[in-house]
Design a protein around this motif. Structure first.
Motif, PDB file in Angstrom:
ATOM      1  N   LYS A 165       0.821  -1.213   0.000  1.00 27.82           N
ATOM      2  CA  LYS A 165       0.000   0.000   0.000  1.00 27.82           C
ATOM      3  C   LYS A 165       0.854   1.261   0.000  1.00 27.82           C
ATOM      4  CE  LYS A 165      -4.192  -1.859   2.148  1.00 27.82           C
ATOM      5  NZ  LYS A 165      -5.090  -1.812   3.338  1.00 27.82           N
ATOM      6  N   SER A 166       1.998   1.203   0.670  1.00 26.11           N
ATOM      7  CA  SER A 166       2.856   2.387   0.748  1.00 26.11           C
ATOM      8  C   SER A 166       3.467   2.745  -0.601  1.00 26.11           C
ATOM      9  CB  SER A 166       3.974   2.151   1.769  1.00 26.11           C
ATOM     10  OG  SER A 166       4.885   1.159   1.306  1.00 26.11           O
ATOM     11  N   LEU A 167       3.529   1.778  -1.508  1.00 28.82           N
ATOM     12  CA  LEU A 167       4.128   2.019  -2.822  1.00 28.82           C
ATOM     13  C   LEU A 167       3.154   2.656  -3.805  1.00 28.82           C
ATOM     14  CD1 LEU A 167       6.112  -1.329  -3.221  1.00 28.82           C
ATOM     15  CD2 LEU A 167       7.026   0.908  -2.608  1.00 28.82           C
ATOM     16  N   LYS A 168       1.856   2.581  -3.482  1.00 23.75           N
ATOM     17  CA  LYS A 168       0.812   3.169  -4.337  1.00 23.75           C
ATOM     18  C   LYS A 168       0.932   2.696  -5.791  1.00 23.75           C
ATOM     19  CE  LYS A 168       0.425   7.301  -1.445  1.00 23.75           C
ATOM     20  NZ  LYS A 168       0.500   8.785  -1.377  1.00 23.75           N
ATOM     21  N   ILE A 169       1.018   1.392  -5.945  1.00 22.66           N
ATOM     22  CA  ILE A 169       1.165   0.810  -7.279  1.00 22.66           C
ATOM     23  C   ILE A 169      -0.195   0.692  -7.966  1.00 22.66           C
ATOM     24  CG2 ILE A 169       3.288  -0.464  -6.835  1.00 22.66           C
ATOM     25  CD1 ILE A 169       1.714  -2.790  -5.966  1.00 22.66           C
ATOM     26  N   PRO A 170      -0.214   0.668  -9.302  1.00 28.68           N
ATOM     27  CA  PRO A 170      -1.493   0.684 -10.042  1.00 28.68           C
ATOM     28  C   PRO A 170      -2.163  -0.682 -10.158  1.00 28.68           C
ATOM     29  CG  PRO A 170       0.321   0.695 -11.578  1.00 28.68           C
ATOM     30  CD  PRO A 170       0.935   0.758 -10.205  1.00 28.68           C
ATOM     31  N   PHE A 171      -2.104  -1.475  -9.101  1.00 28.19           N
ATOM     32  CA  PHE A 171      -2.786  -2.768  -9.068  1.00 28.19           C
ATOM     33  C   PHE A 171      -3.464  -2.909  -7.714  1.00 28.19           C
ATOM     34  CE2 PHE A 171       0.890  -3.682 -11.918  1.00 28.19           C
ATOM     35  CZ  PHE A 171       0.185  -3.993 -13.067  1.00 28.19           C
ATOM     36  N   LYS A 172      -4.407  -3.826  -7.623  1.00 26.56           N
ATOM     37  CA  LYS A 172      -5.075  -4.065  -6.348  1.00 26.56           C
ATOM     38  C   LYS A 172      -4.066  -4.601  -5.336  1.00 26.56           C
ATOM     39  CE  LYS A 172      -9.683  -4.966  -8.243  1.00 26.56           C
ATOM     40  NZ  LYS A 172     -10.783  -5.958  -8.386  1.00 26.56           N
ATOM     41  N   SER A 173      -4.013  -3.969  -4.178  1.00 26.23           N
ATOM     42  CA  SER A 173      -3.029  -4.342  -3.157  1.00 26.23           C
ATOM     43  C   SER A 173      -3.108  -5.811  -2.741  1.00 26.23           C
ATOM     44  CB  SER A 173      -3.186  -3.439  -1.927  1.00 26.23           C
ATOM     45  OG  SER A 173      -2.888  -2.103  -2.250  1.00 26.23           O
ATOM     46  N   PRO A 174      -4.322  -6.374  -2.522  1.00 24.46           N
ATOM     47  CA  PRO A 174      -4.388  -7.786  -2.125  1.00 24.46           C
ATOM     48  C   PRO A 174      -3.779  -8.727  -3.164  1.00 24.46           C
ATOM     49  CG  PRO A 174      -6.466  -6.699  -1.660  1.00 24.46           C
ATOM     50  CD  PRO A 174      -5.661  -5.739  -2.478  1.00 24.46           C
ATOM     51  N   ASP A 175      -3.952  -8.402  -4.451  1.00 24.55           N
ATOM     52  CA  ASP A 175      -3.384  -9.247  -5.507  1.00 24.55           C
ATOM     53  C   ASP A 175      -1.859  -9.269  -5.427  1.00 24.55           C
ATOM     54  OD1 ASP A 175      -5.950  -9.623  -6.353  1.00 24.55           O
ATOM     55  OD2 ASP A 175      -5.802  -8.332  -8.126  1.00 24.55           O
ATOM     56  N   ILE A 176      -1.272  -8.080  -5.282  1.00 26.53           N
ATOM     57  CA  ILE A 176       0.185  -7.980  -5.232  1.00 26.53           C
ATOM     58  C   ILE A 176       0.723  -8.589  -3.940  1.00 26.53           C
ATOM     59  CG2 ILE A 176       2.148  -6.395  -5.264  1.00 26.53           C
ATOM     60  CD1 ILE A 176       0.587  -6.610  -7.901  1.00 26.53           C
ATOM     61  N   ALA A 177       0.031  -8.333  -2.830  1.00 30.22           N
ATOM     62  CA  ALA A 177       0.472  -8.872  -1.539  1.00 30.22           C
ATOM     63  C   ALA A 177       0.456 -10.396  -1.551  1.00 30.22           C
ATOM     64  CB  ALA A 177      -0.421  -8.339  -0.418  1.00 30.22           C
ATOM     65  N   GLU A 178      -0.567 -10.979  -2.172  1.00 32.24           N
ATOM     66  CA  GLU A 178      -0.667 -12.439  -2.235  1.00 32.24           C
ATOM     67  C   GLU A 178       0.475 -13.033  -3.055  1.00 32.24           C
ATOM     68  OE1 GLU A 178      -1.842 -15.967  -1.128  1.00 32.24           O
ATOM     69  OE2 GLU A 178      -2.894 -14.155  -0.477  1.00 32.24           O
ATOM     70  N   LEU A 179       0.767 -12.411  -4.188  1.00 31.82           N
ATOM     71  CA  LEU A 179       1.869 -12.891  -5.030  1.00 31.82           C
ATOM     72  C   LEU A 179       3.213 -12.717  -4.324  1.00 31.82           C
ATOM     73  CD1 LEU A 179       0.747 -11.490  -8.513  1.00 31.82           C
ATOM     74  CD2 LEU A 179       0.910 -13.906  -7.871  1.00 31.82           C
ATOM     75  N   ALA A 180       3.376 -11.600  -3.625  1.00 35.96           N
ATOM     76  CA  ALA A 180       4.623 -11.357  -2.890  1.00 35.96           C
ATOM     77  C   ALA A 180       4.789 -12.371  -1.761  1.00 35.96           C
ATOM     78  CB  ALA A 180       4.633  -9.936  -2.329  1.00 35.96           C
ATOM     79  N   ALA A 181       3.687 -12.682  -1.076  1.00 39.57           N
ATOM     80  CA  ALA A 181       3.730 -13.667   0.009  1.00 39.57           C
ATOM     81  C   ALA A 181       4.126 -15.042  -0.529  1.00 39.57           C
ATOM     82  CB  ALA A 181       2.372 -13.740   0.699  1.00 39.57           C
ATOM     83  N   GLN A 182       3.575 -15.391  -1.680  1.00 36.19           N
ATOM     84  CA  GLN A 182       3.912 -16.677  -2.300  1.00 36.19           C
ATOM     85  C   GLN A 182       5.389 -16.716  -2.681  1.00 36.19           C
ATOM     86  OE1 GLN A 182       1.503 -17.625  -5.722  1.00 36.19           O
ATOM     87  NE2 GLN A 182       2.801 -19.324  -6.339  1.00 36.19           N
ATOM     88  N   TYR A 183       5.880 -15.615  -3.228  1.00 37.02           N
ATOM     89  CA  TYR A 183       7.288 -15.518  -3.624  1.00 37.02           C
ATOM     90  C   TYR A 183       8.196 -15.704  -2.404  1.00 37.02           C
ATOM     91  CZ  TYR A 183      11.507 -13.499  -5.774  1.00 37.02           C
ATOM     92  OH  TYR A 183      12.789 -13.290  -6.244  1.00 37.02           O
ATOM     93  N   LEU A 184       7.861 -15.032  -1.306  1.00 37.15           N
ATOM     94  CA  LEU A 184       8.670 -15.135  -0.090  1.00 37.15           C
ATOM     95  C   LEU A 184       8.623 -16.548   0.487  1.00 37.15           C
ATOM     96  CD1 LEU A 184       7.680 -11.743   1.576  1.00 37.15           C
ATOM     97  CD2 LEU A 184       9.937 -12.342   0.664  1.00 37.15           C
ATOM     98  N   HIS A 185       7.433 -17.149   0.463  1.00 36.96           N
ATOM     99  CA  HIS A 185       7.282 -18.515   0.975  1.00 36.96           C
ATOM    100  C   HIS A 185       8.156 -19.496   0.198  1.00 36.96           C
ATOM    101  CE1 HIS A 185       5.426 -22.144   2.560  1.00 36.96           C
ATOM    102  NE2 HIS A 185       5.196 -22.541   1.318  1.00 36.96           N
ATOM    103  N   GLU A 186       8.203 -19.323  -1.120  1.00 32.38           N
ATOM    104  CA  GLU A 186       9.006 -20.214  -1.959  1.00 32.38           C
ATOM    105  C   GLU A 186      10.497 -20.062  -1.692  1.00 32.38           C
ATOM    106  OE1 GLU A 186       7.785 -19.154  -5.873  1.00 32.38           O
ATOM    107  OE2 GLU A 186       5.927 -20.336  -5.799  1.00 32.38           O
ATOM    108  N   ARG A 187      10.881 -18.951  -1.075  1.00 34.11           N
ATOM    109  CA  ARG A 187      12.289 -18.712  -0.762  1.00 34.11           C
ATOM    110  C   ARG A 187      12.598 -18.870   0.723  1.00 34.11           C
ATOM    111  NH1 ARG A 187      10.842 -17.266  -5.230  1.00 34.11           N
ATOM    112  NH2 ARG A 187      12.231 -16.948  -7.021  1.00 34.11           N
ATOM    113  N   GLY A 188      11.741 -19.602   1.404  1.00 31.03           N
ATOM    114  CA  GLY A 188      12.030 -19.995   2.773  1.00 31.03           C
ATOM    115  C   GLY A 188      11.589 -19.035   3.854  1.00 31.03           C
ATOM    116  N   ILE A 189      10.788 -18.014   3.498  1.00 31.75           N
ATOM    117  CA  ILE A 189      10.297 -17.064   4.495  1.00 31.75           C
ATOM    118  C   ILE A 189       8.933 -17.531   5.006  1.00 31.75           C
ATOM    119  CG2 ILE A 189       9.630 -14.680   4.957  1.00 31.75           C
ATOM    120  CD1 ILE A 189      12.555 -14.942   4.360  1.00 31.75           C
ATOM    121  N   LYS A 190       8.796 -17.646   6.320  1.00 27.91           N
ATOM    122  CA  LYS A 190       7.518 -18.019   6.914  1.00 27.91           C
ATOM    123  C   LYS A 190       6.596 -16.808   6.905  1.00 27.91           C
ATOM    124  CE  LYS A 190       4.454 -20.274   9.380  1.00 27.91           C
ATOM    125  NZ  LYS A 190       3.677 -21.394   8.810  1.00 27.91           N
ATOM    126  N   VAL A 191       5.427 -16.957   6.292  1.00 27.22           N
ATOM    127  CA  VAL A 191       4.450 -15.868   6.229  1.00 27.22           C
ATOM    128  C   VAL A 191       3.300 -16.193   7.176  1.00 27.22           C
ATOM    129  CG1 VAL A 191       2.875 -14.552   4.762  1.00 27.22           C
ATOM    130  CG2 VAL A 191       5.069 -15.347   3.836  1.00 27.22           C
TER     131      VAL A 191
END
Length: 220
Positions: free
Chosen positions: A192-218
């Motif tokens: 949300k702080s980045l004010k990107i032109p996409f729905k925040s939940p969509d980007i947050a979900e993809l980012a969470a998946q990316y972090l999970h795949e790299r060993g970060i517990k979400v």
């Protein structure tokens, strides 16, 4: 007279050459030595001439692959994943387009890679040839399918933005030495702080998946 046959007359020219690579401390290469030993031990039942021929072929192959950092990195990616497109290699290895295509050309020329399938063009794509999924000969259909899915995924503008968000979070955590875990609310706040032109939940979900795949517990 000794029965030992020199494989390459240049190998032993420098008698003072150290086996250990300068600057490499406490490196454990034992497991890699074991891999080469297993390859060479396949020749136990062969005669000397056949054994030497096989060793020469292994040396020649190794030189062609590992004489170039880009080629070796690309080769090892295919060993790990079985298949890929040029675009996936660019993104996953952070490698320039021209370098990727040179590496692919080299691996194709020595018979390491074969074309698995042509990628269908996405809507609004520019002209030019259709991308190819390249694969090692032993790649499974699942590996080819995974490469294709990843190709389309990496073409998604949303995924590219989410990847940048996740990379920023990952770098911050690594630099600060924080535990490898994060709350989903923190990801959403970052998006949300980045004010990107996409729905925040969509980007947050993809980012969470990316972090999970790299060993970060979400945590959710």
């Amino acid at each position: 007279m000794s029965n030992t046959v020199a494989l390459d007359k240049t190998i032993n020219k420098n008698k003072n050459r150290s086996v250990a690579k300068p600057g490499v401390k406490n490196a454990n290469f034992g497991k890699y030595v074991d891999v080469f030993r297993q390859l060479l031990l396949l020749n136990e039942k062969n005669d000397l001439a056949t054994t030497l021929k096989n060793i020469q072929e292994l040396m020649s192959f190794s030189e062609k692959i590992f004489s170039s950092g880009a080629v070796s990195e690309t080769f090892l990616y295919f060993c790990l994943h079985g298949a890929s497109t040029a675009w996936v290699l660019q993104c996953e290895l952070n490698m320039p387009e021209a370098t990727v295509y040179r590496a692919l050309k080299r691996l194709r020329a020595i018979g390491v890679l074969v074309p698995a399938l042509k990628v269908s063009k996405v809507k609004r794509s520019k002209g030019g040839p259709r991308p190819t999924v390249w694969a090692v000969d032993t790649a499974s259909p699942d590996e080819v399918s995974s490469a294709l899915r990843l190709h389309y995924k990496l073409l998604s503008p949303k995924f590219r933005v989410a990847e940048e968000v996740a990379q920023t979070i990952l770098e911050e955590y690594q630099e600060a030495g924080k535990p490898l875990e994060i709350n989903y609310r923190d990801i959403m706040g970052q998006v949300k702080s980045l004010k990107i032109p996409f729905k925040s939940p969509d980007i947050a979900e993809l980012a969470a998946q990316y972090l999970h795949e790299r060993g970060i517990k979400v945590w959710r």
